[in-house]
Design an enzyme around this catalytic site. Structure first.
Site, PDB file in Angstrom:
ATOM      1  N   ALA A 107      47.103  41.342  42.971  1.00  0.00           N
ATOM      2  CA  ALA A 107      46.791  41.707  44.357  1.00  0.00           C
ATOM      3  C   ALA A 107      47.023  40.484  45.234  1.00  0.00           C
ATOM      4  CB  ALA A 107      45.333  42.151  44.472  1.00  0.00           C
ATOM      5  N   LYS A 108      47.009  40.664  46.526  1.00  0.00           N
ATOM      6  CA  LYS A 108      47.058  39.535  47.459  1.00  0.00           C
ATOM      7  C   LYS A 108      46.484  39.992  48.786  1.00  0.00           C
ATOM      8  CE  LYS A 108      48.722  35.273  47.334  1.00  0.00           C
ATOM      9  NZ  LYS A 108      48.745  34.436  46.112  1.00  0.00           N
TER      10      LYS A 108
END
Ligand code: NAD
Length: 418
Positions: A107-108
């Site tokens: 994720a980011k």
């Protein structure tokens, strides 16, 4: 000469996935699944500034894939961040966690903000509001944020406190990269930079490069760049050049990273450091050195400067610092390039150690953390190296095949619900 091609982080990430999928002869359905994030959450963050006015910042959290475990990835504060860029970085996190062989997906997060223009109180309000807007998608078994560019341990403490206040009890395992006094791990701050140098050690053995007195140039003297420089100096390398957003410095006899850090803290820049010569960021990349460590932004080594790169080894501490054409040119020149998804996986590895410590309510010594980091980095490098030897490819292709292959195997084993 090479043709200049317009790249975005996402077009590069998708081209890399395509290459790995072709080499792995991946099932088309799984390839399509992996080409897109599972979920992208976009939010408007309303912040009351110190002068009483209200401003609005755009934020995003992209969750790419979680077949191997909960989503994991940093939060970046940067004025020019785009949804595509965060999506690309979330995809890289999926491969990186698989290469490091830790049980996470990728994720980011990102907020379009110039953090240097906000006060500490304003940054705290922005962070807490951002977390409150995405809180239902976060959690120790759902999505665990960490620091990235222009966010730090203090930012993560605000993330932990906001998440915990909204739950009604303290949940240290909801975020990593926290200060040690609130459940952070020993060695987390230094982990990414140290991990880069573990890879440099392994790669140096393969190309017969003696690290004692080997010259190192580091672009970006932030968290990762400073600790990489420090770890290289501890091994006996000569750190001949470093830079930050204001420019760089060069000293062929070697710089003392700790003293440069002190100078930067006092003056706001690495430049004008005693005994060194000021250089531009362009000159830093083209410095005569054995090892170049880009540790700042993406797209720094391009078709415009690849001919002038003199290093024997490039260790990608930053995410995506080399464009695909430059990557190919470096390989053809015989430069050993340690790709980002392998070189900088030390940060997420110690983040994983922090999460394990929080879940088990333990606190490990720095010696234990560093020993386990060294073991994980060595294994990851060896796995990538073995695959790239087998495929007669560069290390990036080997790393991508390893990461994408492990995630695809997990998806195949789980099957598709419903
Ligand atoms: P940071 O904010 O601590 O440091 C960034 C540094 O880059 C600063 O010194 C800044 O002055 C410098 N910089 C900015 N623009 C520059 C330019 N044009 N030229 C030269 N220097 C410039 O960020 P960080 O956490 O050290 O992250 C650096 C890179 O490493 C990013 O690409 C990030 O995604 C990647 N990374 C970080 C971690 C981590 O654990 N922090 C983990 C994996 C990857």
């Amino acid at each position: 000469m090479f043709m200049a091609v317009e790249h975005t982080a996402l077009t590069v990430a998708l081209a890399q996935l395509k290459l790995a999928a072709q080499k792995l002869e991946l099932n088309q359905g799984i390839y399509k699944m992996l080409s897109q994030p599972k979920r992208s959450i976009m939010v408007s963050i309303n912040v009351r500034l110190d002068n009483g006015a209200i401003d609005v910042y755009n934020g995003v959290r992209v969750q790419h894939w979680d077949a191997r475990g909960p989503f994991k990835g940093g939060i970046r504060y940067y004025p020019k961040i785009t949804l595509d860029e965060v999506a690309a970085l979330s995809m890289l996190m999926t491969w990186k966690c698989a290469i490091a062989d830790i049980p996470y997906g990728g994720a980011k997060g990102g907020v379009c903000v110039d953090s240097k223009k906000l006060s500490k109180r304003e940054l705290e309000r922005l962070t807490r509001r951002y977390v409150s807007l995405i809180v239902e998608y976060l959690g120790p078994h759902r999505d665990i944020p960490a620091p990235d560019m222009y966010t730090d341990a203090q930012t993560m403490a605000w993330v932990m406190d906001t998440y915990s206040q909204l739950k009604g009890y303290m949940v240290p395992e909801c975020v990593t990269g926290k200060p040690v006094e609130v459940g952070g791990s020993e060695g987390r701050t230094e982990a990414t930079g140290r991990g880069v140098i573990h890879c440099v050690q392994q790669a140096a053995q393969r190309i017969d490069l003696r690290l004692k007195d080997a010259s190192v140039a580091v672009q970006g003297f932030g968290n990762v760049g400073y600790h990489a420089a420090q770890a290289a100096a501890e091994l006996g390398c000569k750190v001949v050049a470093v830079s930050d957003s204001t420019g760089g410095i060069y000293n062929p006899n070697g710089l003392n990273p700790a003293q440069v850090l002190k100078h930067k803290a006092e003056t706001g820049s690495v430049q004008a450091f005693k005994g060194s010569r000021d250089i531009t960021n362009e000159e830093l990349l083209e410095t005569s050195c054995d090892i170049l460590v880009p540790a700042a932004l993406e797209n720094q080594i391009t078709c415009n400067n690849v001919d002038k790169i003199k290093a024997r080894m490039v260790a990608e501490a930053a995410n995506g610092p080399t464009t695909p054409e430059a990557d190919k040119a470096l390989y053809e020149k015989g430069v050993c390039l340690v790709p980002d998804i392998l070189a900088n996986c030390g940060g997420v590895t110690v983040s994983y150690f922090e999460w394990v410590q929080n879940l088990t309510r333990e606190h490990w010594s720095i010696e234990k953390v560093n020993r386990k980091l060294g073991e994980k980095m060595t294994r990851a490098f060896n796995d990538v190296y073995a695959l790239s030897q087998k495929e007669e490819s560069d290390l990036r292709t080997g790393a991508l095949m390893l990461g994408v292959g492990r995630v695809a195997d997990a998806i195949k084993t789980l099957g598709l619900w419903p």
